[in-house]
Motif scaffolding. Structure first.
Motif, PDB file in Angstrom:
ATOM      1  N   ILE A  85       0.916  -1.223   0.446  1.00 48.76           N
ATOM      2  CA  ILE A  85       0.531   0.246  -0.473  1.00 48.76           C
ATOM      3  C   ILE A  85       1.001   0.636   0.146  1.00 48.76           C
ATOM      4  CG2 ILE A  85      -1.745   1.410   1.349  1.00 48.76           C
ATOM      5  CD1 ILE A  85      -2.910  -1.122   2.459  1.00 48.76           C
ATOM      6  N   SER A  86       0.769   2.132  -1.698  1.00 46.22           N
ATOM      7  CA  SER A  86       1.049   3.334  -1.059  1.00 46.22           C
ATOM      8  C   SER A  86       0.921   4.070  -2.149  1.00 46.22           C
ATOM      9  CB  SER A  86       2.513   3.820  -1.292  1.00 46.22           C
ATOM     10  OG  SER A  86       3.295   4.605  -0.725  1.00 46.22           O
ATOM     11  N   TRP A  87       1.565   5.348  -2.422  1.00 47.77           N
ATOM     12  CA  TRP A  87       1.086   6.164  -3.163  1.00 47.77           C
ATOM     13  C   TRP A  87       1.980   5.700  -4.916  1.00 47.77           C
ATOM     14  CZ3 TRP A  87      -3.287   8.612  -5.116  1.00 47.77           C
ATOM     15  CH2 TRP A  87      -3.675   9.295  -6.065  1.00 47.77           C
ATOM     16  N   ALA A  88       0.748   5.740  -5.989  1.00 47.02           N
ATOM     17  CA  ALA A  88       2.205   5.713  -7.155  1.00 47.02           C
ATOM     18  C   ALA A  88       3.430   5.722  -7.355  1.00 47.02           C
ATOM     19  CB  ALA A  88       0.733   5.992  -8.243  1.00 47.02           C
ATOM     20  N   THR A  89       3.624   6.992  -7.246  1.00 47.86           N
ATOM     21  CA  THR A  89       4.999   7.959  -7.473  1.00 47.86           C
ATOM     22  C   THR A  89       5.653   7.645  -6.197  1.00 47.86           C
ATOM     23  OG1 THR A  89       3.308  10.067  -6.200  1.00 47.86           O
ATOM     24  CG2 THR A  89       4.425   9.966  -8.244  1.00 47.86           C
ATOM     25  N   THR A  90       4.783   6.601  -5.486  1.00 49.45           N
ATOM     26  CA  THR A  90       6.439   5.872  -4.423  1.00 49.45           C
ATOM     27  C   THR A  90       6.861   4.393  -5.333  1.00 49.45           C
ATOM     28  OG1 THR A  90       4.848   5.859  -2.497  1.00 49.45           O
ATOM     29  CG2 THR A  90       6.801   3.958  -2.799  1.00 49.45           C
ATOM     30  N   TYR A  91       6.277   4.301  -6.639  1.00 50.28           N
ATOM     31  CA  TYR A  91       6.906   2.727  -7.090  1.00 50.28           C
ATOM     32  C   TYR A  91       7.012   3.108  -8.613  1.00 50.28           C
ATOM     33  CZ  TYR A  91       2.829   1.064  -3.168  1.00 50.28           C
ATOM     34  OH  TYR A  91       2.949   0.601  -2.469  1.00 50.28           O
ATOM     35  N   HIS A  92       6.508   4.070  -8.825  1.00 46.62           N
ATOM     36  CA  HIS A  92       6.900   4.500 -10.835  1.00 46.62           C
ATOM     37  C   HIS A  92       7.968   4.541 -11.001  1.00 46.62           C
ATOM     38  CE1 HIS A  92       3.298   3.816 -10.813  1.00 46.62           C
ATOM     39  NE2 HIS A  92       2.675   5.163 -11.882  1.00 46.62           N
ATOM     40  N   PRO A  93       8.896   5.748 -10.050  1.00 43.14           N
ATOM     41  CA  PRO A  93      10.279   6.072 -10.265  1.00 43.14           C
ATOM     42  C   PRO A  93      11.476   4.706  -9.988  1.00 43.14           C
ATOM     43  CG  PRO A  93       9.722   7.777  -8.771  1.00 43.14           C
ATOM     44  CD  PRO A  93       8.954   6.514  -8.762  1.00 43.14           C
ATOM     45  N   LEU A  94      11.244   3.639  -9.486  1.00 39.22           N
ATOM     46  CA  LEU A  94      11.837   2.511  -9.166  1.00 39.22           C
ATOM     47  C   LEU A  94      11.649   1.806 -10.553  1.00 39.22           C
ATOM     48  CD1 LEU A  94      10.360   1.605  -5.601  1.00 39.22           C
ATOM     49  CD2 LEU A  94      12.333   1.740  -6.178  1.00 39.22           C
ATOM     50  N   GLN A  95      10.765   1.835 -10.993  1.00 40.29           N
ATOM     51  CA  GLN A  95      10.248   0.726 -12.685  1.00 40.29           C
ATOM     52  C   GLN A  95      11.082   1.569 -13.223  1.00 40.29           C
ATOM     53  OE1 GLN A  95       8.454   2.494 -15.109  1.00 40.29           O
ATOM     54  NE2 GLN A  95       8.004  -0.121 -16.363  1.00 40.29           N
ATOM     55  N   GLN A  96      10.750   3.335 -13.411  1.00 32.10           N
ATOM     56  CA  GLN A  96      11.343   3.454 -15.022  1.00 32.10           C
ATOM     57  C   GLN A  96      12.918   4.071 -14.163  1.00 32.10           C
ATOM     58  OE1 GLN A  96       9.715   6.996 -13.420  1.00 32.10           O
ATOM     59  NE2 GLN A  96       7.889   6.596 -14.231  1.00 32.10           N
ATOM     60  N   ARG A 338      -3.403  -4.116  -7.514  1.00 32.24           N
ATOM     61  CA  ARG A 338      -4.218  -4.048  -8.333  1.00 32.24           C
ATOM     62  C   ARG A 338      -5.036  -3.122  -9.132  1.00 32.24           C
ATOM     63  NH1 ARG A 338      -8.434  -6.226  -4.328  1.00 32.24           N
ATOM     64  NH2 ARG A 338      -9.656  -5.871  -4.490  1.00 32.24           N
ATOM     65  N   HIS A 339      -4.417  -2.171  -9.197  1.00 29.36           N
ATOM     66  CA  HIS A 339      -4.145  -1.577 -10.568  1.00 29.36           C
ATOM     67  C   HIS A 339      -3.249  -2.053 -11.853  1.00 29.36           C
ATOM     68  CE1 HIS A 339      -4.905   2.068  -7.865  1.00 29.36           C
ATOM     69  NE2 HIS A 339      -4.539   1.434  -6.773  1.00 29.36           N
ATOM     70  N   ASP A 340      -4.008  -1.390 -12.818  1.00 24.37           N
ATOM     71  CA  ASP A 340      -3.386  -1.612 -14.447  1.00 24.37           C
ATOM     72  C   ASP A 340      -2.268  -1.870 -14.495  1.00 24.37           C
ATOM     73  OD1 ASP A 340      -6.275  -1.255 -13.982  1.00 24.37           O
ATOM     74  OD2 ASP A 340      -7.043  -0.865 -15.819  1.00 24.37           O
ATOM     75  N   VAL A 341      -1.686  -0.579 -14.247  1.00 26.84           N
ATOM     76  CA  VAL A 341      -0.233  -0.237 -14.314  1.00 26.84           C
ATOM     77  C   VAL A 341       0.624  -1.411 -14.568  1.00 26.84           C
ATOM     78  CG1 VAL A 341       0.712   0.517 -12.312  1.00 26.84           C
ATOM     79  CG2 VAL A 341       1.659   1.868 -14.179  1.00 26.84           C
ATOM     80  N   MET A 342       0.006  -2.309 -13.009  1.00 25.57           N
ATOM     81  CA  MET A 342       1.105  -3.405 -12.232  1.00 25.57           C
ATOM     82  C   MET A 342       1.672  -3.872 -14.284  1.00 25.57           C
ATOM     83  SD  MET A 342       2.122  -2.852  -9.807  1.00 25.57           S
ATOM     84  CE  MET A 342       3.330  -3.861 -10.129  1.00 25.57           C
ATOM     85  N   LYS A 343       1.269  -3.876 -14.876  1.00 21.39           N
ATOM     86  CA  LYS A 343       1.787  -4.984 -16.159  1.00 21.39           C
ATOM     87  C   LYS A 343       2.399  -4.512 -16.781  1.00 21.39           C
ATOM     88  CE  LYS A 343      -1.386  -1.952 -19.475  1.00 21.39           C
ATOM     89  NZ  LYS A 343      -2.442  -2.421 -20.556  1.00 21.39           N
ATOM     90  N   TYR A 344       3.248  -3.473 -16.110  1.00 22.42           N
ATOM     91  CA  TYR A 344       4.559  -2.719 -17.329  1.00 22.42           C
ATOM     92  C   TYR A 344       5.252  -2.815 -15.965  1.00 22.42           C
ATOM     93  CZ  TYR A 344       0.941  -0.109 -20.359  1.00 22.42           C
ATOM     94  OH  TYR A 344       0.148   0.099 -20.817  1.00 22.42           O
ATOM     95  N   TYR A 345       4.885  -3.405 -15.157  1.00 22.74           N
ATOM     96  CA  TYR A 345       6.554  -3.522 -13.861  1.00 22.74           C
ATOM     97  C   TYR A 345       7.439  -4.700 -13.753  1.00 22.74           C
ATOM     98  CZ  TYR A 345       5.018   0.549 -11.352  1.00 22.74           C
ATOM     99  OH  TYR A 345       5.026   1.751 -10.866  1.00 22.74           O
ATOM    100  N   ASP A 346       8.646  -5.212 -13.096  1.00 21.48           N
ATOM    101  CA  ASP A 346       9.016  -6.210 -12.639  1.00 21.48           C
ATOM    102  C   ASP A 346       8.833  -6.651 -10.996  1.00 21.48           C
ATOM    103  OD1 ASP A 346      10.525  -8.217 -13.204  1.00 21.48           O
ATOM    104  OD2 ASP A 346      12.494  -8.010 -13.276  1.00 21.48           O
ATOM    105  N   TYR A 347       7.895  -7.324 -11.064  1.00 24.70           N
ATOM    106  CA  TYR A 347       7.242  -7.464  -9.648  1.00 24.70           C
ATOM    107  C   TYR A 347       7.604  -8.766  -9.120  1.00 24.70           C
ATOM    108  CZ  TYR A 347       3.005  -8.118 -10.322  1.00 24.70           C
ATOM    109  OH  TYR A 347       1.595  -8.625 -11.167  1.00 24.70           O
ATOM    110  N   GLU A 348       7.711  -9.315  -7.596  1.00 21.70           N
ATOM    111  CA  GLU A 348       7.011  -9.887  -7.715  1.00 21.70           C
ATOM    112  C   GLU A 348       6.516 -10.532  -5.711  1.00 21.70           C
ATOM    113  OE1 GLU A 348      10.830 -12.926  -6.239  1.00 21.70           O
ATOM    114  OE2 GLU A 348      11.132 -13.186  -9.276  1.00 21.70           O
ATOM    115  N   ILE A 349       5.470 -11.040  -6.050  1.00 21.33           N
ATOM    116  CA  ILE A 349       4.821 -10.754  -4.017  1.00 21.33           C
ATOM    117  C   ILE A 349       5.144 -11.877  -3.472  1.00 21.33           C
ATOM    118  CG2 ILE A 349       2.701 -11.025  -3.357  1.00 21.33           C
ATOM    119  CD1 ILE A 349       1.345 -10.021  -5.800  1.00 21.33           C
TER     120      ILE A 349
END
Length: 388
Positions: A85-96, A338-349
């Motif tokens: 749980i956090s806001w989108a821009t916690t994660y986006h720079p990491l993906q970018q 749960r957000h659509d943007v996750m299809k652009y991420y490299d991640y594991e749960i």
């Protein structure tokens, strides 16, 4: 609206500060921005402050700086541990920047990263942790930093929602190698748009200054160690050393921030008074799960999770809140997975994220403001008591 999600914290002082800047005719970052960087860093007990145009940009610049350190820079493909749980821009720079995210669940009662899962999330490729304190409530930053130090990891503390919160008598936003803050309209202080990076590391501070403005050397001190002067002053005046951005703040925002930081202690006191009343009204009511305070919360807002065991129709609750003229919204960004943007991420749960799902499906928050909310909270209590 009777009970707004957000309200202005400005007074005559902020308007007068803006007028002084307008009269000066100089609007890009200058003396007020420099002064706020010093004053803000001093308030939090940090050595260096770098102001940018938003908390989102603060996260971007802080992430970038870790890629350009002389020793042990981050590299694409490295792993970073993050909360679900956090806001989108916690994660986006990491993906970018090509990092792989390893998501761990949150504690249902604090809504912060479940630190019992850190060991499980660690792999030989893990290089950093991004720690977030949700909506004013301190994450277990002491535990997170100790774990990071033990394993040689960087900590980026995203403190955009929890300015002036404390843990063990220490201000949040000082536990990380880099620490970020937001000055958005609804946040603890507001400068229209704006953000800040704090660090005790001189190299990281200088990297952030260059990255903030085109990767340029202009804003760096003469004795910086992140590059060596080697040309004429004509050349050096327009020398670019890093891939950067233009995320500079306005001088207007710096001037406003200088007035807001003076008011922050009193505004936090009032937010905590409202938080105490909220706890009194809902803390022992088993129909609701509210945040359990860790350390000293700065009470950005009031989160509520409808107890899943009671199978309450949340849409019916939302209808009652709308009818009562009470604003509400999702808890931060909900379960980000749960957000659509996750299809652009490299991640594991790592394991499951059942608590993040509960907060996503059964939770919401209402606002807190730096003025007395007794009538608003009492109406909230009445409405929820009748509908749940």
């Amino acid at each position: 609206m009777f009970y707004e999600l957000a309200t202005s914290s400005w007074g005559d002082e902020e308007i007068a500060a803006m007028q002084r800047v307008i009269a000066s005719g100089f609007f890009t970052m200058s003396e007020n921005v420099k002064a706020l960087e010093i004053e803000f860093a001093q308030y939090f007990g940090a050595k260096y402050g770098v102001m940018v145009n938003s908390g989102s940009s603060a996260n971007l610049v802080a992430t970038a700086a870790l890629f350009y350190k002389k020793d042990r820079p981050l590299q694409r493909g490295d792993e970073v541990i993050v909360p679900a749980i956090s806001w989108a821009t916690t994660y986006h720079p990491l993906q970018q920047y090509g990092l792989k995210l390893r998501f761990i669940d949150v504690d249902l009662h604090t809504l912060n990263m479940d630190v019992s899962k850190l060991e499980q999330a660690l792999t030989p490729r893990t290089r950093a942790i991004v720690a977030v304190s949700i909506l004013g409530n301190p994450a277990a930053m002491d535990v997170i930093r100790a774990f990071a130090d033990q394993h040689g990891l960087y900590v980026l503390e995203d403190n955009c929602e929890s300015m002036d919160a404390e843990l063990g008598g220490r201000k949040l936003g000082t536990f990380g190698h880099l620490n970020t803050f937001s000055f958005f309209f609804s946040h603890h202080i507001s400068t229209m748009e704006g953000g800040m990076i704090l660090t005790d590391d001189e190299e990281l501070a200088h990297l952030c200054r260059a990255i903030r403005a085109h990767g340029w050397t202009r804003d760096l001190p003469a004795d910086t160690k992140i590059y060596e002067r080697k040309g004429s002053d004509f050349y050096e005046a327009y020398r670019f050393i890093l891939p950067g951005y233009n995320v500079r703040p306005l001088e207007l925002s710096g001037a406003i921030g200088r007035e807001q930081i003076k008011k922050l202690p009193a505004m936090t006191v009032q937010r905590r008074k409202n938080w105490a009343l909220f706890q009194e009204l809902f803390g022992k009511d088993e129909r609701f799960i509210i945040q359990r305070e860790n350390g000293k919360s700065s009470a950005f807002s009031f989160t509520m999770i409808l107890n899943p065991a009671r199978q309450v129709d949340r849409d019916r609750v939302f209808g009652a809140l709308r009818d009562a003229d009470i604003g509400y919204r999702i808890i931060t960004g909900g379960n980000f997975l749960r957000h659509d943007v996750m299809k652009y991420y490299d991640y594991e749960i790592v394991g499951d994220v059942k608590n993040a799902d509960i907060a996503h499906d059964h939770g919401f928050f209402v606002g807190n403001h730096p003025h007395d909310l007794t009538p608003q909270l009492e109406r909230l209590r009445s409405v929820l008591h009748n509908v749940v």
